[in-house]
Design a protein around this motif. Structure first.
Motif, PDB file in Angstrom:
ATOM      1  N   LEU A   1       0.826  -1.206   0.000  1.00  0.00           N
ATOM      2  CA  LEU A   1       0.000   0.000   0.000  1.00  0.00           C
ATOM      3  C   LEU A   1       0.865   1.263   0.000  1.00  0.00           C
ATOM      4  N   ALA A   2       2.012   1.201   0.679  1.00  0.00           N
ATOM      5  CA  ALA A   2       2.882   2.381   0.748  1.00  0.00           C
ATOM      6  C   ALA A   2       3.487   2.729  -0.608  1.00  0.00           C
ATOM      7  N   ARG A   3       3.592   1.744  -1.482  1.00  0.00           N
ATOM      8  CA  ARG A   3       4.204   1.970  -2.799  1.00  0.00           C
ATOM      9  C   ARG A   3       3.194   2.369  -3.869  1.00  0.00           C
ATOM     10  N   ARG A   4       1.954   2.530  -3.490  1.00  0.00           N
ATOM     11  CA  ARG A   4       0.921   2.840  -4.482  1.00  0.00           C
ATOM     12  C   ARG A   4       1.183   4.166  -5.202  1.00  0.00           C
ATOM     13  N   GLN A   5       0.975   4.111  -6.500  1.00  0.00           N
ATOM     14  CA  GLN A   5       1.014   5.307  -7.335  1.00  0.00           C
ATOM     15  C   GLN A   5      -0.253   5.318  -8.188  1.00  0.00           C
ATOM     16  N   PRO A   6      -0.925   6.449  -8.309  1.00  0.00           N
ATOM     17  CA  PRO A   6      -2.149   6.495  -9.123  1.00  0.00           C
ATOM     18  C   PRO A   6      -1.880   6.068 -10.559  1.00  0.00           C
ATOM     19  N   ILE A   7      -2.667   5.150 -11.058  1.00  0.00           N
ATOM     20  CA  ILE A   7      -2.467   4.666 -12.428  1.00  0.00           C
ATOM     21  C   ILE A   7      -2.665   5.792 -13.436  1.00  0.00           C
ATOM     22  N   GLN A   8      -3.677   6.625 -13.192  1.00  0.00           N
ATOM     23  CA  GLN A   8      -3.912   7.723 -14.132  1.00  0.00           C
ATOM     24  C   GLN A   8      -2.687   8.627 -14.252  1.00  0.00           C
ATOM     25  N   THR A   9      -2.007   8.855 -13.147  1.00  0.00           N
ATOM     26  CA  THR A   9      -0.804   9.690 -13.170  1.00  0.00           C
ATOM     27  C   THR A   9       0.307   9.023 -13.970  1.00  0.00           C
ATOM     28  N   LEU A  10       0.478   7.719 -13.770  1.00  0.00           N
ATOM     29  CA  LEU A  10       1.511   6.982 -14.484  1.00  0.00           C
ATOM     30  C   LEU A  10       1.233   6.939 -15.993  1.00  0.00           C
ATOM     31  N   VAL A  11      -0.029   6.857 -16.346  1.00  0.00           N
ATOM     32  CA  VAL A  11      -0.389   6.782 -17.766  1.00  0.00           C
ATOM     33  C   VAL A  11       0.018   8.048 -18.511  1.00  0.00           C
ATOM     34  N   VAL A  12      -0.134   9.204 -17.884  1.00  0.00           N
ATOM     35  CA  VAL A  12       0.160  10.469 -18.573  1.00  0.00           C
ATOM     36  C   VAL A  12       1.601  10.933 -18.352  1.00  0.00           C
ATOM     37  N   ARG A  13       2.335  10.244 -17.458  1.00  0.00           N
ATOM     38  CA  ARG A  13       3.706  10.661 -17.178  1.00  0.00           C
ATOM     39  C   ARG A  13       4.622  10.280 -18.337  1.00  0.00           C
ATOM     40  N   ASP A  14       5.435  11.222 -18.796  1.00  0.00           N
ATOM     41  CA  ASP A  14       6.293  10.986 -19.963  1.00  0.00           C
ATOM     42  C   ASP A  14       7.292   9.870 -19.736  1.00  0.00           C
ATOM     43  N   ARG A  15       7.830   9.751 -18.529  1.00  0.00           N
ATOM     44  CA  ARG A  15       8.899   8.773 -18.297  1.00  0.00           C
ATOM     45  C   ARG A  15       8.394   7.360 -18.020  1.00  0.00           C
TER      46      ARG A  15
ATOM     47  N   LEU B   1      -4.911  -0.763 -20.216  1.00  0.00           N
ATOM     48  CA  LEU B   1      -5.772  -1.938 -20.361  1.00  0.00           C
ATOM     49  C   LEU B   1      -6.482  -2.253 -19.042  1.00  0.00           C
ATOM     50  N   VAL B   2      -5.762  -2.143 -17.943  1.00  0.00           N
ATOM     51  CA  VAL B   2      -6.373  -2.397 -16.630  1.00  0.00           C
ATOM     52  C   VAL B   2      -7.488  -1.399 -16.351  1.00  0.00           C
ATOM     53  N   LEU B   3      -7.249  -0.130 -16.628  1.00  0.00           N
ATOM     54  CA  LEU B   3      -8.289   0.874 -16.413  1.00  0.00           C
ATOM     55  C   LEU B   3      -9.504   0.596 -17.291  1.00  0.00           C
ATOM     56  N   ALA B   4      -9.265   0.166 -18.520  1.00  0.00           N
ATOM     57  CA  ALA B   4     -10.381  -0.153 -19.416  1.00  0.00           C
ATOM     58  C   ALA B   4     -11.153  -1.360 -18.915  1.00  0.00           C
TER      59      ALA B   4
END
Length: 347
Positions: A40-54, A65-68
């Motif tokens: 739980l401590a390592r959670r990062q929002p998927i939406q943020t990761l999707v739009v992040r350039d790196r 695909l998971v969000l879909a």
């Protein structure tokens, strides 16, 4: 084979671990709570990761695909997703958890473990892999059949907002969608004390749901793969079901005290089952590697562990057919029928 663990210790850990102190169960729950907290401590929002350039492009595609799949579960299947699979947790290991199952050699009965809050289950998950191996060796020394394998995902049944973990996202696209839908079925409905029903119901929803998901997306290649996977699940489910009936039959024909004779008789059944698996079932399977049927162990622990996820899959498919191929309606009907049967039994 996909193995998906309904995580047992975490839900009760925060409630009882202090009371259990340094007992074996207390130590087990402490480890489960610690590992869950790390995830739980390592959670990062998927939406943020999707739009992040790196973000790695391959990871971005899997996260999308998971969000879909999650949105499909909500909109098309009316599953209760809560906040599950809205975050991603990278792990520092390739295996999330090892799942151990054991069974008596002279009868088709699993060893079960009791957990606070959720009751008894016929398997136990270990984050401590050395402890898992020690437990397996101890059980074998006590005369149990044992099987153990990795699970890439687990559900806390809504106690926590289950994130997607890196061991899960490594799966191919069809398996990934199947896993998301499987887990969200657990979040939506879970019959206490009925592990085989819960897991087999989730297997059905994951399998048929993946078909409908890729059909809705117009992806004919992945649709065919999902259809083949579900066919594999049904074929192997029928194989395990038939083998269990035959094992039960030889045990019923011999007295309980004739332990050696019972074990010898069941070994004869397993030898016949092996030939059937190799000669008749394996040629029809599309998602298993060459030689799998010759290598897979056949014993009571393996049989019962496999059946947990594939018990009477045909009965769920019959509801699906009666619902006109509408999975949402089939899910609702199965849940309604189960709840009605529980109420009737309680009267």
């Amino acid at each position: 084979m996909r193995r998906i663990l309904t995580w047992l210790g975490t839900a009760g850990a925060a409630l009882v671990v202090l009371g259990l102190g340094v007992t074996p169960m207390g130590c087990y729950l402490s480890r489960a709570a610690y590992e869950e907290a790390r995830i739980l401590a390592r959670r990062q929002p998927i939406q943020t990761l999707v739009v992040r350039d790196r973000t790695d492009p391959a990871l971005r595609a899997k996260l999308q695909l998971v969000l879909a799949a999650r949105q499909f579960a909500i909109d098309s299947l009316h599953l209760d997703a809560g906040e599950s699979f809205t975050a991603f947790s990278p792990l520092d290991r390739d295996t999330l958890v090892l799942v151990l199952s054991a069974a008596y050699r002279d009868r088709l009965e699993p060893k079960s473990w009791w957990f606070p809050v959720v009751g008894r289950f016929p398997y136990k998950g270990f984050f401590d892999f050395a402890e898992a191996r020690r437990t397996a060796e101890a059980l074998q020394g006590e005369g149990f059949d044992v099987t153990m394998g990795p699970s890439a995902a687990f559900s806390t049944l809504g106690w926590f907002n289950d994130p997607l973990v890196s061991t899960t996202v490594k799966a191919d696209s069809v398996t990934l969608v199947n896993t998301v839908l499987h887990e969200l079925l657990h979040t939506t409905f879970f019959a206490k004390g009925q592990v085989s029903f819960n897991e087999s119901f989730a297997t059905f929803v994951g399998g048929r749901g993946a078909e409908q998901f890729f059909r809705a997306r117009g992806d004919s290649a992945l649709l065919r793969r999902a259809q083949r996977d579900w066919q594999d699940d049904r074929l192997l489910g029928a194989f395990w079901e038939r083998t269990a009936r035959e094992i039960d039959g030889v045990f019923a024909a011999l007295p309980d005290r004739a332990i050696a004779e019972r074990i010898a008789a069941r070994d004869t059944v397993y030898a016949r089952a092996r030939r059937r698996l190799v000669d008749s079932v394996a040629p029809q399977l599309t998602g298993y590697p060459a030689g799998w049927a010759e290598r897979v162990p056949l014993n009571n622990a393996v049989l019962l562990a496999r059946r947990v996820y594939a018990e009477r899959l045909d009965r769920f498919d019959s509801v699906y057919a009666a619902s006109g191929g509408h999975l949402r309606d089939a899910i609702a009907r199965v849940i309604r029928t189960h709840r009605d049967s529980v109420r009737t039994a309680a009267k």
